[in-house]
Design an enzyme around this catalytic site. Structure first.
Site, PDB file in Angstrom:
ATOM      1  N   ASP A   1      78.652  57.733  33.807  1.00 21.84           N
ATOM      2  CA  ASP A   1      79.331  59.077  33.288  1.00 21.84           C
ATOM      3  C   ASP A   1      78.380  60.157  33.520  1.00 21.84           C
ATOM      4  O   ASP A   1      78.716  61.090  32.990  1.00 21.84           O
ATOM      5  CB  ASP A   1      79.825  58.892  32.069  1.00 21.84           C
ATOM      6  CG  ASP A   1      78.738  58.560  31.023  1.00 21.84           C
ATOM      7  OD1 ASP A   1      77.587  57.942  31.448  1.00 21.84           O
ATOM      8  OD2 ASP A   1      78.824  58.825  29.797  1.00 21.84           O
ATOM      9  N   LYS A   2      77.147  59.942  33.999  1.00 24.38           N
ATOM     10  CA  LYS A   2      76.052  61.048  34.061  1.00 24.38           C
ATOM     11  C   LYS A   2      75.591  61.081  35.709  1.00 24.38           C
ATOM     12  O   LYS A   2      75.693  60.215  36.578  1.00 24.38           O
ATOM     13  CB  LYS A   2      74.913  60.612  33.100  1.00 24.38           C
ATOM     14  CG  LYS A   2      75.381  60.693  31.656  1.00 24.38           C
ATOM     15  CD  LYS A   2      74.380  60.572  30.746  1.00 24.38           C
ATOM     16  CE  LYS A   2      74.534  60.812  29.354  1.00 24.38           C
ATOM     17  NZ  LYS A   2      75.466  59.861  28.628  1.00 24.38           N
TER      18      LYS A   2
ATOM     19  N   LYS B   1      67.118  55.252  34.545  1.00 24.75           N
ATOM     20  CA  LYS B   1      67.711  56.216  35.175  1.00 24.75           C
ATOM     21  C   LYS B   1      67.516  57.447  34.903  1.00 24.75           C
ATOM     22  O   LYS B   1      67.291  57.970  33.652  1.00 24.75           O
ATOM     23  CB  LYS B   1      69.195  55.832  35.098  1.00 24.75           C
ATOM     24  CG  LYS B   1      69.876  54.551  35.385  1.00 24.75           C
ATOM     25  CD  LYS B   1      71.333  54.229  34.941  1.00 24.75           C
ATOM     26  CE  LYS B   1      71.509  54.081  33.564  1.00 24.75           C
ATOM     27  NZ  LYS B   1      72.905  53.724  33.154  1.00 24.75           N
TER      28      LYS B   1
ATOM     29  N   TYR C   1      73.482  56.188  20.115  1.00 28.28           N
ATOM     30  CA  TYR C   1      72.352  54.982  19.964  1.00 28.28           C
ATOM     31  C   TYR C   1      73.240  53.828  19.026  1.00 28.28           C
ATOM     32  O   TYR C   1      73.053  53.319  18.172  1.00 28.28           O
ATOM     33  CB  TYR C   1      71.718  55.501  18.847  1.00 28.28           C
ATOM     34  CG  TYR C   1      70.716  56.902  19.226  1.00 28.28           C
ATOM     35  CD1 TYR C   1      69.931  56.526  20.473  1.00 28.28           C
ATOM     36  CD2 TYR C   1      71.144  58.032  18.644  1.00 28.28           C
ATOM     37  CE1 TYR C   1      69.406  57.886  21.063  1.00 28.28           C
ATOM     38  CE2 TYR C   1      70.535  59.227  19.346  1.00 28.28           C
ATOM     39  CZ  TYR C   1      69.699  58.853  20.487  1.00 28.28           C
ATOM     40  OH  TYR C   1      69.015  60.040  21.058  1.00 28.28           O
TER      41      TYR C   1
ATOM     42  N   THR D   1      72.104  50.006  31.649  1.00 27.67           N
ATOM     43  CA  THR D   1      72.128  50.953  30.545  1.00 27.67           C
ATOM     44  C   THR D   1      70.633  51.360  29.813  1.00 27.67           C
ATOM     45  O   THR D   1      69.893  50.580  29.642  1.00 27.67           O
ATOM     46  CB  THR D   1      72.940  50.554  29.450  1.00 27.67           C
ATOM     47  OG1 THR D   1      72.980  51.404  28.322  1.00 27.67           O
ATOM     48  CG2 THR D   1      72.435  49.261  28.749  1.00 27.67           C
ATOM     49  N   ASN D   2      70.478  52.658  29.778  1.00 31.38           N
ATOM     50  CA  ASN D   2      69.314  53.424  29.391  1.00 31.38           C
ATOM     51  C   ASN D   2      69.565  53.053  27.886  1.00 31.38           C
ATOM     52  O   ASN D   2      70.638  53.508  27.346  1.00 31.38           O
ATOM     53  CB  ASN D   2      69.169  54.907  29.553  1.00 31.38           C
ATOM     54  CG  ASN D   2      68.735  55.098  30.984  1.00 31.38           C
ATOM     55  OD1 ASN D   2      68.255  54.044  31.516  1.00 31.38           O
ATOM     56  ND2 ASN D   2      68.898  56.136  31.347  1.00 31.38           N
ATOM     57  N   GLN D   3      68.571  52.718  27.061  1.00 28.19           N
ATOM     58  CA  GLN D   3      68.796  52.551  25.627  1.00 28.19           C
ATOM     59  C   GLN D   3      67.401  53.045  24.762  1.00 28.19           C
ATOM     60  O   GLN D   3      66.759  52.251  24.352  1.00 28.19           O
ATOM     61  CB  GLN D   3      68.957  50.952  25.274  1.00 28.19           C
ATOM     62  CG  GLN D   3      70.234  50.385  25.645  1.00 28.19           C
ATOM     63  CD  GLN D   3      71.499  51.105  24.936  1.00 28.19           C
ATOM     64  OE1 GLN D   3      71.383  51.192  23.625  1.00 28.19           O
ATOM     65  NE2 GLN D   3      72.365  51.522  25.674  1.00 28.19           N
TER      66      GLN D   3
ATOM     67  N   ASP E   1      77.668  51.697  33.767  1.00 26.70           N
ATOM     68  CA  ASP E   1      76.811  52.215  32.849  1.00 26.70           C
ATOM     69  C   ASP E   1      77.515  51.821  31.604  1.00 26.70           C
ATOM     70  O   ASP E   1      78.899  51.444  31.563  1.00 26.70           O
ATOM     71  CB  ASP E   1      76.555  53.599  32.771  1.00 26.70           C
ATOM     72  CG  ASP E   1      76.032  54.459  31.618  1.00 26.70           C
ATOM     73  OD1 ASP E   1      74.975  53.866  31.253  1.00 26.70           O
ATOM     74  OD2 ASP E   1      76.380  55.202  30.881  1.00 26.70           O
ATOM     75  N   ARG E   2      76.874  51.871  30.436  1.00 30.02           N
ATOM     76  CA  ARG E   2      77.560  51.165  29.075  1.00 30.02           C
ATOM     77  C   ARG E   2      78.147  52.330  28.300  1.00 30.02           C
ATOM     78  O   ARG E   2      79.278  52.768  28.273  1.00 30.02           O
ATOM     79  CB  ARG E   2      76.348  50.487  28.347  1.00 30.02           C
ATOM     80  CG  ARG E   2      77.168  49.677  27.486  1.00 30.02           C
ATOM     81  CD  ARG E   2      76.284  48.907  26.213  1.00 30.02           C
ATOM     82  NE  ARG E   2      75.942  49.946  25.128  1.00 30.02           N
ATOM     83  CZ  ARG E   2      75.440  49.691  24.400  1.00 30.02           C
ATOM     84  NH1 ARG E   2      74.601  48.626  24.280  1.00 30.02           N
ATOM     85  NH2 ARG E   2      75.011  50.741  23.139  1.00 30.02           N
ATOM     86  N   ASP E   3      77.445  53.242  27.731  1.00 31.27           N
ATOM     87  CA  ASP E   3      77.897  54.127  26.798  1.00 31.27           C
ATOM     88  C   ASP E   3      78.506  55.394  27.504  1.00 31.27           C
ATOM     89  O   ASP E   3      78.029  55.914  28.462  1.00 31.27           O
ATOM     90  CB  ASP E   3      76.756  54.750  25.890  1.00 31.27           C
ATOM     91  CG  ASP E   3      76.106  53.571  24.988  1.00 31.27           C
ATOM     92  OD1 ASP E   3      76.845  52.837  24.520  1.00 31.27           O
ATOM     93  OD2 ASP E   3      74.699  53.723  24.922  1.00 31.27           O
TER      94      ASP E   3
END
Length: 170
Positions: A141-142, A116, A25, A56-58, A14-16
């Protein structure tokens, strides 16, 4: 007969909140702050012969905060910075800009297969890169990251902060 996979191995990140500090954001290079140990973790993955892939969700795109051009430019900068720091690059970036009730109508979708906890991005990465899901790891992380990993047949590890390099020592 049981299907035998002889595909490649990867760590899907995952990214963030995993690779970078989640400031909400994020889409500008000057806002990027690496999580402790993240560049070294990616370098370690690559040294072991695995692919390093971001999923990654964006939703900031669907909210109209930035567009995909900004996202692609950020990811190019991330790879340049990573290569400068470690000599390696992330192999692929997958993102999902879709969101239920999105203000940007083009990205409104009630339950997009890539968002996701759905496994779409992971399944595309597996198909695109000839990966063996059983030999891959997803670090997120989620709970939604762990759900996507499980649905794609990939082992998931929940990152709770700290030094990311500790995730690969277990």
């Amino acid at each position: 007969m049981t299907e035998v996979h002889s595909g490649r191995s990867a760590v899907l990140f995952d990214r963030d909140g995993v690779l970078n500090v989640d400031t909400g954001y994020l889409h500008r290079p000057q806002e990027w702050v690496w999580i402790d140990g993240a560049p070294e973790t990616i370098a370690s993955v690559k040294k072991r012969g695995q692919l390093a892939i971001v999923v990654t969700n964006q939703s900031g795109i669907a909210r109209g905060y930035y567009d995909e051009t900004h996202l692609h430019a950020l990811h190019a900068w991330v790879n340049d910075d990573l290569e400068h720091r470690t000599g390696v690059r992330i192999d692929a970036f997958y993102h999902c800009p879709y969101l239920p009730d999105a203000p940007v109508a083009a990205f409104a979708h009630p339950d997009h297969p890539d968002r996701k906890p759905n496994p779409g991005m992971l399944l595309r990465a597996i198909a695109d890169h000839g990966l063996d899901p059983a030999s891959c790891l997803m670090i997120g992380d989620k709970d939604s990251d762990m759900q996507a990993a499980a649905a794609a047949g990939v082992t998931g590890k929940l990152f709770r902060g700290g030094d990311l390099s500790h995730m690969l020592r277990d």
